[in-house]
Scaffold this active site. Sequence first.
Site, PDB file in Angstrom:
ATOM      1  N   LYS A 107     -43.343 -18.243 -32.533  1.00 27.98           N
ATOM      2  CA  LYS A 107     -43.265 -19.219 -32.455  1.00 27.98           C
ATOM      3  C   LYS A 107     -44.150 -19.617 -32.687  1.00 27.98           C
ATOM      4  O   LYS A 107     -44.274 -21.367 -33.352  1.00 27.98           O
ATOM      5  CB  LYS A 107     -42.721 -19.751 -31.239  1.00 27.98           C
ATOM      6  CG  LYS A 107     -40.635 -18.968 -31.039  1.00 27.98           C
ATOM      7  CD  LYS A 107     -40.873 -19.650 -29.779  1.00 27.98           C
ATOM      8  CE  LYS A 107     -38.877 -18.412 -29.369  1.00 27.98           C
ATOM      9  NZ  LYS A 107     -38.264 -18.658 -27.978  1.00 27.98           N
ATOM     10  N   GLN A 119     -40.630 -18.439 -21.995  1.00 28.64           N
ATOM     11  CA  GLN A 119     -39.655 -17.133 -22.747  1.00 28.64           C
ATOM     12  C   GLN A 119     -38.856 -16.772 -21.202  1.00 28.64           C
ATOM     13  O   GLN A 119     -39.476 -16.306 -20.157  1.00 28.64           O
ATOM     14  CB  GLN A 119     -41.174 -16.486 -23.487  1.00 28.64           C
ATOM     15  CG  GLN A 119     -40.554 -15.282 -24.236  1.00 28.64           C
ATOM     16  CD  GLN A 119     -39.137 -15.902 -25.156  1.00 28.64           C
ATOM     17  OE1 GLN A 119     -39.447 -17.541 -25.873  1.00 28.64           O
ATOM     18  NE2 GLN A 119     -38.220 -15.583 -26.319  1.00 28.64           N
ATOM     19  N   ASP A 124     -35.872 -26.315 -25.554  1.00 24.88           N
ATOM     20  CA  ASP A 124     -34.837 -24.886 -25.835  1.00 24.88           C
ATOM     21  C   ASP A 124     -33.450 -25.469 -25.276  1.00 24.88           C
ATOM     22  O   ASP A 124     -32.620 -24.579 -25.842  1.00 24.88           O
ATOM     23  CB  ASP A 124     -35.378 -24.153 -24.385  1.00 24.88           C
ATOM     24  CG  ASP A 124     -35.976 -22.854 -24.905  1.00 24.88           C
ATOM     25  OD1 ASP A 124     -35.975 -22.607 -26.373  1.00 24.88           O
ATOM     26  OD2 ASP A 124     -36.804 -22.233 -24.040  1.00 24.88           O
TER      27      ASP A 124
HETATM   28  N1  GUN Z   1     -34.985 -15.507 -24.958  1.00 17.49           N
HETATM   29  C1  GUN Z   1     -33.993 -15.425 -25.837  1.00 17.49           C
HETATM   30  N2  GUN Z   1     -34.271 -16.384 -26.232  1.00 17.49           N
HETATM   31  C2  GUN Z   1     -34.901 -17.525 -26.059  1.00 17.49           C
HETATM   32  C3  GUN Z   1     -34.928 -18.586 -26.263  1.00 17.49           C
HETATM   33  O1  GUN Z   1     -34.301 -19.500 -26.972  1.00 17.49           O
HETATM   34  N3  GUN Z   1     -35.391 -19.967 -25.804  1.00 17.49           N
HETATM   35  C4  GUN Z   1     -35.975 -18.480 -24.632  1.00 17.49           C
HETATM   36  N4  GUN Z   1     -37.065 -19.362 -23.542  1.00 17.49           N
HETATM   37  N5  GUN Z   1     -36.051 -17.692 -24.134  1.00 17.49           N
HETATM   38  C5  GUN Z   1     -35.634 -16.247 -24.820  1.00 17.49           C
END
Ligand code: GUN
Length: 292
Positions: free
Chosen positions: A52, A96, A119
């Site tokens: 990311k 995350q 998110d």
């Molecule tokens: N863990 C797995 N997928 C995601 C996501 O799209 N965002 C976040 N913050 N954690 C994740």
Amino acid sequence: MILLDGIKTSQELRTEIATEVNNIVQNGGKRPHLAAVLVGNNGASVTYVNAKIKACEEVGFTSTLIKLSDTISESELLLEVEKLNSDPEIDGFIVQLPLPLQIDEKKIILSIRPEKDVDGFHPENVGRMALGMPCFIPATPAGIIELLDRYNIETGGKHCVVLGRSHIVGQPISLLMARNTYPGNSTVTLCHSHTRHLSEIVRTADILIAAVGRPNFVTADMVKEGVVVIDVGITRVVDKTKKSGYRIVGDVDFDSVSQKAAFITPVPGGVGPMTIVSLLKNTLKAARGKKA
Ligand code: GUN
């Protein structure tokens, strides 16, 4: 069979985003700024967060990675979130998941300001999405919708079967596929671990979205000819022949299912890159929203 190429499609989107960032900067605006909070060093989480951050650099965003110890307390993490909430430099941020057991994930998600929740996990964004109001749509379902759109896949009146009811993928994509717009207007069946006659239901799918996290769960005998297959699975399985010691396996047995499918996403290189680019789109939207 047509491969739904998430790498190529996400690259096109990244180019579009980079052009917009250039325009913003040339008009004296500020570069969009995404922050990512990584607690601990779970292998998959580290990989995703790094991807990311790298994607931010590629499109000209500013990014901040906040690494915290896996022994952090809930109140300490809430303080970190509060700092990001009140920092005018940060347009959007993510924490995350998963988080260590001593931390209540729901509490953390609730503490994120909805305008910075790129998110789309905060209940305000989830509720807005359910009501078809402006919101941040979670990155994986948004990426799937974008992929269907870019390949002009017909969805209206189709039977879309979703496997898995997670809050991150299964639940939101079910809502989005059923909503009254393109891509959408599908008749949606949401299957999960308590579903009976699963194979029979999957065999009636025109569009199959698999998000159960079980490698090669969907086999060719479970699908009909001409199905559109979206594989969200990204399970790491040990593979000593790889330098990393593992390989990524989807929820769909690609080799056999691709013989019957009209369209199918590969793993890796399908939904994954689309997820990342959707997070960038949400961040751009958050940055614009502040100006308006
Ligand atoms: N863990 C797995 N997928 C995601 C996501 O799209 N965002 C976040 N913050 N954690 C994740």
